[in-house]
Design a protein around this motif. Structure first.
Motif, PDB file in Angstrom:
ATOM      1  N   LEU A   1      53.817  74.659  17.352  1.00 41.60           N
ATOM      2  CA  LEU A   1      53.395  75.233  18.630  1.00 41.60           C
ATOM      3  C   LEU A   1      53.815  74.310  19.773  1.00 41.60           C
ATOM      4  CD1 LEU A   1      51.819  77.674  19.728  1.00 41.60           C
ATOM      5  CD2 LEU A   1      49.756  76.286  19.656  1.00 41.60           C
ATOM      6  N   GLY A   2      53.641  73.001  19.561  1.00 40.56           N
ATOM      7  CA  GLY A   2      54.038  72.027  20.567  1.00 40.56           C
ATOM      8  C   GLY A   2      55.535  72.073  20.823  1.00 40.56           C
ATOM      9  N   ALA A   3      56.314  72.189  19.731  1.00 44.40           N
ATOM     10  CA  ALA A   3      57.771  72.267  19.885  1.00 44.40           C
ATOM     11  C   ALA A   3      58.154  73.514  20.669  1.00 44.40           C
ATOM     12  CB  ALA A   3      58.430  72.279  18.508  1.00 44.40           C
ATOM     13  N   PHE A   4      57.472  74.624  20.383  1.00 43.31           N
ATOM     14  CA  PHE A   4      57.753  75.870  21.091  1.00 43.31           C
ATOM     15  C   PHE A   4      57.403  75.728  22.573  1.00 43.31           C
ATOM     16  CE2 PHE A   4      56.755  80.552  21.823  1.00 43.31           C
ATOM     17  CZ  PHE A   4      58.088  80.905  21.875  1.00 43.31           C
ATOM     18  N   LEU A   5      56.315  74.997  22.848  1.00 43.64           N
ATOM     19  CA  LEU A   5      55.931  74.775  24.249  1.00 43.64           C
ATOM     20  C   LEU A   5      57.024  73.991  24.977  1.00 43.64           C
ATOM     21  CD1 LEU A   5      54.023  74.646  26.689  1.00 43.64           C
ATOM     22  CD2 LEU A   5      52.936  72.672  25.648  1.00 43.64           C
TER      23      LEU A   5
ATOM     24  N   ILE B   1      52.377  78.281  27.285  1.00 50.09           N
ATOM     25  CA  ILE B   1      53.539  79.079  26.861  1.00 50.09           C
ATOM     26  C   ILE B   1      53.411  80.492  27.414  1.00 50.09           C
ATOM     27  CG2 ILE B   1      54.773  80.026  24.868  1.00 50.09           C
ATOM     28  CD1 ILE B   1      53.799  77.675  23.243  1.00 50.09           C
ATOM     29  N   LEU B   2      52.192  81.043  27.333  1.00 49.27           N
ATOM     30  CA  LEU B   2      51.982  82.406  27.821  1.00 49.27           C
ATOM     31  C   LEU B   2      52.287  82.483  29.311  1.00 49.27           C
ATOM     32  CD1 LEU B   2      48.620  83.305  26.004  1.00 49.27           C
ATOM     33  CD2 LEU B   2      50.956  83.486  25.159  1.00 49.27           C
ATOM     34  N   SER B   3      51.835  81.479  30.076  1.00 47.43           N
ATOM     35  CA  SER B   3      52.079  81.498  31.517  1.00 47.43           C
ATOM     36  C   SER B   3      53.557  81.352  31.838  1.00 47.43           C
ATOM     37  CB  SER B   3      51.296  80.375  32.206  1.00 47.43           C
ATOM     38  OG  SER B   3      49.915  80.581  32.051  1.00 47.43           O
TER      39      SER B   3
ATOM     40  N   ILE C   1      57.366  91.231  27.444  1.00 43.21           N
ATOM     41  CA  ILE C   1      56.976  89.861  27.138  1.00 43.21           C
ATOM     42  C   ILE C   1      56.236  89.716  25.807  1.00 43.21           C
ATOM     43  CG2 ILE C   1      55.597  87.927  28.004  1.00 43.21           C
ATOM     44  CD1 ILE C   1      58.302  88.401  29.356  1.00 43.21           C
ATOM     45  N   LEU C   2      55.489  90.741  25.399  1.00 45.31           N
ATOM     46  CA  LEU C   2      54.711  90.603  24.161  1.00 45.31           C
ATOM     47  C   LEU C   2      55.570  90.181  22.960  1.00 45.31           C
ATOM     48  CD1 LEU C   2      51.846  93.261  24.081  1.00 45.31           C
ATOM     49  CD2 LEU C   2      51.684  90.781  24.064  1.00 45.31           C
ATOM     50  N   PRO C   3      56.767  90.779  22.761  1.00 47.76           N
ATOM     51  CA  PRO C   3      57.553  90.326  21.604  1.00 47.76           C
ATOM     52  C   PRO C   3      57.888  88.834  21.677  1.00 47.76           C
ATOM     53  CG  PRO C   3      58.511  92.315  22.530  1.00 47.76           C
ATOM     54  CD  PRO C   3      57.428  91.899  23.455  1.00 47.76           C
ATOM     55  N   LEU C   4      58.057  88.325  22.914  1.00 50.73           N
ATOM     56  CA  LEU C   4      58.405  86.909  23.053  1.00 50.73           C
ATOM     57  C   LEU C   4      57.210  86.008  22.737  1.00 50.73           C
ATOM     58  CD1 LEU C   4      60.521  87.045  26.340  1.00 50.73           C
ATOM     59  CD2 LEU C   4      61.295  87.231  23.991  1.00 50.73           C
ATOM     60  N   TYR C   5      56.004  86.581  22.809  1.00 51.09           N
ATOM     61  CA  TYR C   5      54.803  85.798  22.525  1.00 51.09           C
ATOM     62  C   TYR C   5      54.588  85.578  21.024  1.00 51.09           C
ATOM     63  CZ  TYR C   5      52.749  86.026  27.261  1.00 51.09           C
ATOM     64  OH  TYR C   5      52.477  85.871  28.591  1.00 51.09           O
ATOM     65  N   VAL C   6      55.338  86.331  20.191  1.00 46.60           N
ATOM     66  CA  VAL C   6      55.051  86.316  18.749  1.00 46.60           C
ATOM     67  C   VAL C   6      54.952  84.908  18.149  1.00 46.60           C
ATOM     68  CG1 VAL C   6      56.043  86.946  16.514  1.00 46.60           C
ATOM     69  CG2 VAL C   6      55.819  88.651  18.302  1.00 46.60           C
TER      70      VAL C   6
ATOM     71  N   ALA D   1      43.642  86.598  23.986  1.00 45.89           N
ATOM     72  CA  ALA D   1      44.114  85.645  25.003  1.00 45.89           C
ATOM     73  C   ALA D   1      45.469  86.088  25.565  1.00 45.89           C
ATOM     74  CB  ALA D   1      44.214  84.242  24.404  1.00 45.89           C
ATOM     75  N   THR D   2      46.367  86.564  24.693  1.00 41.37           N
ATOM     76  CA  THR D   2      47.669  87.006  25.210  1.00 41.37           C
ATOM     77  C   THR D   2      47.501  88.202  26.141  1.00 41.37           C
ATOM     78  OG1 THR D   2      48.027  88.443  23.313  1.00 41.37           O
ATOM     79  CG2 THR D   2      48.973  86.266  23.170  1.00 41.37           C
ATOM     80  N   LEU D   3      46.610  89.125  25.759  1.00 41.76           N
ATOM     81  CA  LEU D   3      46.415  90.307  26.611  1.00 41.76           C
ATOM     82  C   LEU D   3      45.794  89.912  27.945  1.00 41.76           C
ATOM     83  CD1 LEU D   3      45.180  92.944  24.016  1.00 41.76           C
ATOM     84  CD2 LEU D   3      47.456  92.647  24.965  1.00 41.76           C
ATOM     85  N   ALA D   4      44.821  88.999  27.902  1.00 43.26           N
ATOM     86  CA  ALA D   4      44.170  88.586  29.140  1.00 43.26           C
ATOM     87  C   ALA D   4      45.173  87.904  30.060  1.00 43.26           C
ATOM     88  CB  ALA D   4      43.006  87.646  28.838  1.00 43.26           C
TER      89      ALA D   4
END
Lengths: 222, 242, 228
Positions: free
Chosen positions: A198-202, A141-143, A167-172, A60-63
């Motif tokens: 995950l919600g808090a990160f969002l 978050i990815l967007s 951006i990938l490192p930030l997706y960790v 999903a992150t790659l897509a």
């Protein structure tokens, strides 16, 4: 303000509807990457269920990255990005609108196809439910973070690859909490903690990323 | 504001030139002292035998790698807020040093891990987040390399450093969380049982050496950047012709 | 500088890479006045226009709108300013009406379809209303962008080579539009390589860069200029 946001959303959705190729390619990319793993690893159901959440999340992150390099690039090329930045409304709203549109166009289809891939990976029904929930919270978050990368790399040579690198490192954290939630269900330890994190990160991303992306967009347009 | 931004690099150039020898010599002397303590004075560890001595390099390097990233974000924020050109130069000057320390931390971590864990690489929380930190450094330097325009590169790099710095604690926390879920307790560096005072002294001296080295190298790099960017001004022409 | 100056530049300096394009540039523009920016290719005309829009920041000095630096009154300024650059800023996938609808949305205004259709019709696009802009000719697309400019209702127009790709008839029409806009108290900053017939218009000329070029435009009679 709302009218501005709606105008941006409406436009990007109309454009996506007229250029179906773009989001269909991203969707098929997601499906194919996920389908390659069983071919590489073997069809053992237990193993597939074990790696499934992580594989689907990485795919999903790659897509999402695949499509992000064009978030601002197309509008930059035909000059409409300048018009949007020069509108009386703050650029943060523009970034927010475009990120939201990106999520609706590229994120939602991933959500819809994810259950099918979950079945491919022999995930039980409750795990698939949590996978959907984690993708629902995680893909925005990815967007949003991707918007920062897209703005920073606007108009650069090899911008797409560079965007991935930035951006990938930030997706960790999103990857860890998202895939972890599904793992939690599989391991019987529950998914609540992961999903709340995950919600808090969002929420944090929603508060920070659009501002940085807006500043980056102005820097890139100078 | 303009006078300030134009004049500042010139004065800083000369100031940095006077400071560099002090920091460089201090760094050299402290390194020798620290290494001497680390290799000859500090006792052999009961559990980890001689291999533990790599921490005299590993720990200060890991600290510096993390710390320099935050300093970069700080200077980046100052530069974005006040439009000071020197701040952006600091960000650019610090990045390679930070990346090298992060890389040394990873390398020595692997060297230390082989005798300790029996593997060169273990997905330990610290090692993993240090690896991601290295990715962040590489990302910033790749962004600079891709942007030809100096001003745009400065600002873009500062913004990336900023969002990275906000993310670093979250990444660290998430990796730690992931680690505890996936692998029981692993050997952790700072849990080295009851560190002897002499070990701590050696490590602190090495940490100061790393500080002074970073400052000296960053100042030298800022001087080079100033010369490059101000090459059309009179004072730089004077220096170069002398 | 007179009190009724709306747009003014104060000691502007602009660099591109290492090169200083211009410095110590000063001018003031009052309502009803046209500022014609002249200079050879690569001398910084477009850079100046982008400084005036607020897209880029000057190396030194500042641009003011109604006496306020534009960096500090961005919202008001962008409400009263419309920019047309080299690129038209219209989407090829959308038809002219949809493009105008979005342009209105950007300004936070409700879309007036009848007015938009009328404007497009005036510009000779009546038969293209439901065609995607992709199939329109270059000049037609330019006219869609001009329609967006007209509908924006801005006081100040900043136009970068507005006549590119327009035929003789459209150029004459554009001259008429400029005259109307100026007569109504509007202001225009424009660069152009083509001759303009602007009889009865207050024109200020500004030379950017150090290469002098022959006196063109701004004279009552259209005077042709050589290679663009």
């Amino acid at each position: 303000m709302t009218r501005f946001l709606l105008a941006v959303l409406r436009r990007d959705l109309t454009l996506a509807a007229r250029r179906r190729g773009d989001w269909l390619i991203a969707l098929f990319f997601f499906v194919m990457v996920a389908s390659l793993f069983p071919l590489g690893i073997g069809p053992d159901p237990k193993l597939l269920a074990r790696i499934g959440p992580g594989v689907l999340w990485v795919a999903a992150t790659l897509a999402s990255l695949l499509s992000l390099s064009r978030l601002f690039a197309d509008d930059h090329r035909d000059g409409s990005l300048e018009h949007m930045v020069l509108s009386p409304e703050p650029t943060v709203l523009l970034v927010l609108g475009k990120s939201l549109a990106h999520w609706l166009i590229y994120g939602i289809p991933l959500l819809l196809i994810a259950p099918v891939l979950g079945v491919q990976f022999h995930l039980p029904a409750d795990a698939i439910g949590v996978l959907l929930l984690s993708l629902l919270i995680g893909t925005p978050i990815l967007s949003l973070l991707g918007g920062v990368g897209a703005a920073l790399t606007l108009g650069l040579r090899g911008g797409g690859v560079l965007l991935t690198l930035l951006i990938l490192p930030l997706y960790v954290p999103a990857l860890i909490f998202g895939a972890g939630a599904v793992d939690g269900v599989l391991a019987g330890t529950g998914a609540e903690a992961h999903l709340s994190l995950l919600g808090a990160f969002l929420i944090l991303t929603l508060l920070v990323a659009p501002w940085i992306a807006a500043a980056a967009l102005k820097v890139s347009l100078e | 504001m303009n006078l300030y931004t134009y004049a500042s690099p010139a004065t800083f150039y000369h100031l940095a030139g006077r400071l560099i020898p002090w920091f460089a010599w201090s760094a050299g002397i402290l390194t020798l002292v620290g290494l001497y303590i680390g290799f000859f004075v500090a006792p052999t560890d009961f559990q980890q035998s001689e291999a533990y001595r790599v921490i005299f390099i590993h720990v200060p390097a890991a600290w510096m790698g993390m710390f320099i990233y935050l300093v970069m974000a700080f200077w980046g924020a100052i530069g974005l807020a006040f439009n000071t050109r020197l701040s952006f130069m600091m960000v650019r000057a610090l990045a390679p040093t930070g990346a090298i320390f992060t890389f040394i931390a990873l390398w020595t971590g692997a060297l230390w891990g082989k005798p300790m864990w029996g593997a060169w690489w273990v997905w330990d929380a610290r090692l993993t987040s240090t690896l991601i930190l290295l990715f962040l450094y590489i990302g910033i330097m790749a962004l600079w390399a891709a942007i030809d325009d100096v001003k745009r590169g400065d600002r873009a790099g500062a913004l990336l450093a900023l969002i990275g710095a906000i993310n670093v604690p979250i990444i660290y926390f998430s990796v730690k969380w992931w680690n505890t879920l996936h692998q029981g307790a692993s050997v952790s560096l700072t849990k080295a049982p009851t560190m002897a005072t002499i070990m701590l002294t050696g490590m602190l001296i090495m940490a100061f050496a790393a500080w002074f080295y970073s400052i000296a190298v960053a100042l030298a790099r800022v001087r080079a950047i100033i010369l490059e960017r101000e090459r059309h001004t009179e004072w730089v022409k004077d220096i170069l012709e002398r | 500088m007179p009190d009724n100056v709306l747009l003014s530049a104060h000691d502007l300096a602009c660099t591109r890479g290492d090169r200083l394009l211009f410095k110590a540039m000063n001018f003031g523009l009052v309502a009803g006045e046209l500022l014609l920016v002249q200079g050879g290719n690569g001398q910084g005309k477009t850079s100046l226009l982008r400084l005036l829009t607020g897209l880029s920041r000057p190396e030194a000095g500042e641009v003011r709108w109604r006496g306020q630096p534009i960096a500090r009154c961005g919202e008001t300024y962008h409400r009263e300013m419309a920019y047309l650059g080299h690129a038209n800023g219209i989407k090829d996938e959308l038809n002219p009406l949809e493009n105008l609808r979005f342009a209105d949305g950007l300004q936070g205004r409700a879309f007036d379809a009848a007015r938009a259709e009328r404007t497009l019709g005036d510009l000779g696009l009546a038969r293209c209303l439901d065609l995607p802009c992709r199939v329109l000719s270059f000049g037609q697309r330019r006219r869609v962008a001009l329609a967006a400019l007209l509908l924006a209702g801005a006081t100040l127009w900043i136009l970068d080579e507005p006549l590119t790709g327009l035929d003789v008839h459209a150029v004459a029409q554009m001259e008429g539009l400029l005259r109307d806009h100026l007569a109504a108290g509007g202001m225009v900053v424009a660069t152009t390589h083509q001759a303009l017939n602007l009889a009865g218009v207050r024109v200020q000329r500004l030379l950017v860069g150090n290469v002098a070029i022959p006196d063109i435009a701004a004279s009552p009679d259209p005077v042709a200029e050589g290679a663009a």
